[in-house]
Design an enzyme around this catalytic site. Structure first.
Site, PDB file in Angstrom:
ATOM      1  CD  GLU A 171      -2.622  -0.589   2.008  1.00 50.02           C
ATOM      2  OE1 GLU A 171      -4.003  -1.823   2.334  1.00 50.02           O
ATOM      3  OE2 GLU A 171      -1.969  -1.243   4.189  1.00 50.02           O
TER       4      GLU A 171
HETATM    5  C1  NGO Z   1      -4.129  -4.828   4.880  1.00 46.64           C
HETATM    6  C2  NGO Z   1      -3.270  -3.312   5.253  1.00 46.64           C
HETATM    7  C3  NGO Z   1      -2.589  -3.844   5.952  1.00 46.64           C
HETATM    8  C4  NGO Z   1      -4.278  -3.680   7.146  1.00 46.64           C
HETATM    9  C5  NGO Z   1      -4.805  -4.765   7.003  1.00 46.64           C
HETATM   10  C6  NGO Z   1      -6.831  -5.205   7.588  1.00 46.64           C
HETATM   11  C7  NGO Z   1      -1.688  -5.031   3.984  1.00 46.64           C
HETATM   12  C8  NGO Z   1      -0.951  -6.125   3.601  1.00 46.64           C
HETATM   13  N1  NGO Z   1      -1.857  -4.556   4.583  1.00 46.64           N
HETATM   14  O1  NGO Z   1      -3.487  -6.276   4.785  1.00 46.64           O
HETATM   15  O2  NGO Z   1      -2.143  -1.638   6.633  1.00 46.64           O
HETATM   16  O3  NGO Z   1      -3.515  -3.641   8.899  1.00 46.64           O
HETATM   17  O4  NGO Z   1      -5.331  -5.135   5.176  1.00 46.64           O
HETATM   18  O5  NGO Z   1      -7.232  -6.048   7.986  1.00 46.64           O
END
Ligand code: NGO
Length: 521
Positions: free
Chosen positions: A330
């Site tokens: 992200e």
């Molecule tokens: C995503 C995000 C995390 C969140 C999570 C919550 C990933 C790999 N990045 O997973 O920052 O905490 O969802 O479900």
């Protein structure tokens, strides 16, 4: 019936009778093999006898640590003396031996043989003895998990279990950044995971809301960046001694720690701790919300790489396991070209400290070193970048968010957790094949599975228990057991048998209505 007989014959030929497919409800149950072991073993053959552990029983072990672990559990619940001799000439009533196991058990497998006179666990490595001990505990009555003396009798069904894992990597991740969990809480989770032959603990040590590991060369990361958490509570961090204690406790349970420093995104806590790490030289405020994708390390800044080199250097020195997780997810505040350049440099830094890179599968959009491992966390069954990376030799850890994320709610009524990847009931968590799930990522490309527990809404150990149990054991079975044993009806029976154990241990598990829990559990 005809089909059932044919199946039984086939499974018997494969040595799988009693291993779960038919156990508990048919001929195998009549043969005396209970369907109680999760993950279901590769092969279970009953001989119809029963061993009963009595007050005069003795233990012998070729490994002091595993022997001591078993003795500790058995003494507490049986109240028996159970003297332990290490490297004894003759076997005790329960003998843990680093000899005599067939070659097929490999480094983590074991053979467990129970006769009327005793139990012998044989393995090639102590890890195999440890996993065999977990099976033995699950063949004993649930009261064996009690921390105070319980009534017996302490019986083990006679027969031979031959067992070894499908995948080398069977992990659980705990996000200690969104909410901080103490060393004691982490050790408690390690103990719970070990019961299901999980062998990797991935610690998500940094995120926007907190930096949780002391770094001597950048002390503000922990003291300031670790000073809060989601919701604004006091947060916390591990000293390097704390982290070393977690690593060595995990090692005593044959579990490798994979530390994660998430970058270039998810870095607000670091950026808040040191103004000079920011492109504009201004430190942002600490963050206690739950948004994602707003922070980024400054990719063009040379100091960024000094910082990473020093952080990774200290962490690598404290970490005996081969992997360092660099996050990479992200990074929506980093341009694609900055992201690619950043990943190139960080991979070199990790390699220079002798470690292998793991990253969330977002990293497959960049040029990866041959050894880099991608952790899939998507919600689809095809991803062209991951498939292309796998075709090029990249290994993949499977954590599909709509199957393996332990922070998703079970149903709309679940108070804890999130729903962005869907609702995950127990049979959904069990209902997929990690080795044949993502298009183009099969068999030898799959390193294993991992259940991430993100903690935006998770605050206590009871919360951890509730979200991990019973889904974590489902995932552990997908990671360990051969796909040929996969059967939801038989699995649900095995899982039901865990209920009284969790009740005895005080595990705050979710009483899924998909499972027929024994009364009282
Ligand atoms: C995503 C995000 C995390 C969140 C999570 C919550 C990933 C790999 N990045 O997973 O920052 O905490 O969802 O479900």
């Amino acid at each position: 019936m005809r089909l059932r007989q044919t199946l039984t014959t086939l499974l018997a030929a494969l040595g799988l009778v009693g291993a779960g497919l038919l156990a508990g409800s048919g001929p195998a149950a009549a043969a005396g093999v209970p369907n109680t072991v999760v993950p279901v073993p590769v092969s279970v053959v009953s001989d119809g006898s029963t061993f009963t552990l009595t007050s005069t029983a003795t233990l012998t072990s070729d490994d002091a640590g595993v022997g001591g672990y078993l003795a500790g559990i058995l003494r507490a619940s049986t109240g028996y003396a159970l003297p332990l001799t290490v490297n004894a000439p003759g076997p005790g009533s329960i003998a843990l031996q680093l000899s005599g196991a067939p070659g097929s058990v490999g480094a983590e497998g074991y053979q467990l043989t129970t006769t009327a006179t005793g139990v012998v666990v044989q393995a090639q490595q102590p890890a195999g003895l440890f996993h065999g001990v977990q099976t033995l505990l699950q063949l004993l009555p649930p009261a064996v998990m009690g921390s105070t003396v319980q009534p017996g009798p302490w019986t083990v069904p006679g027969g031979t279990v031959l067992d070894y894992p499908r995948f080398a990597y069977r992990g659980a991740m705990l996000d200690v950044a969104r909410h901080f969990f103490t060393v004691t809480q982490v050790k408690h989770y390690i103990d719970e995971l070990a019961l299901y032959k999980v062998n990797v603990l991935h610690l998500h040590l940094s995120d926007d809301q907190g930096w949780r590991i002391a770094v001597n060369s950048w002390p503000n990361l922990a003291t300031y960046g670790g000073s809060t958490q989601v919701g604004g509570g006091p947060g916390g961090y591990y000293t390097q001694a704390d982290y070393a204690a977690i690593v060595s406790y995990a090692a005593s349970r044959y579990m490798t720690v994979v530390p994660e420093i998430d970058m270039p995104g998810h870095t607000n806590a670091a950026l808040a701790s040191y103004a000079q790490l920011n492109c504009n030289g201004v430190a942002p405020a600490l963050y206690t919300g739950t948004n994602v994708g707003f922070s980024s390390l400054c990719v063009p800044l040379p100091l960024t790489y000094t910082f990473i080199d020093q952080v990774i250097g200290e962490l690598a020195a404290l970490t005996p396991g081969p992997y360092l997780h660099i996050g990479g997810d992200e990074a929506s505040s980093t341009t694609a070209s900055d992201y690619a350049s950043f990943l190139g440099q960080v991979q070199q830094i990790v390699a220079a400290h002798g470690k292998t890179v793991v990253g969330w599968h977002d990293i497959t959009h960049t040029t990866l070193q041959p050894s880099a491992v991608a952790q899939f966390w998507g919600t689809t069954t095809s991803d062209s970048a991951v498939a292309a990376a796998a075709a090029g030799g990249t290994k993949v850890i499977m954590s599909p968010a709509n199957k393996a994320y332990l922070d998703m709610k079970y149903t709309h009524k679940t108070k804890l957790g999130q729903t962005w990847a869907g609702l995950i009931e127990v049979n959904t968590a069990y209902g997929w094949d990690p080795g044949n799930y993502l298009t183009g990522v099969t068999g030898s490309s799959v390193q294993g599975v991992e259940g991430p527990l993100w903690t935006e809404t998770i605050v206590t150990s009871a919360d951890i228990d509730y979200m991990a149990f019973p889904r974590l054991p489902a995932l552990a079975e997908l990671g360990w057991s051969p796909w040929s044993t996969h059967n939801v009806t038989a699995f649900d029976q095995r899982l039901a048998a865990q209920g009284p154990r969790w009740r005895t241990m005080g595990v705050n598990y979710y009483h899924s209505t998909q499972i027929s829990w024994p009364s009282g559990s």
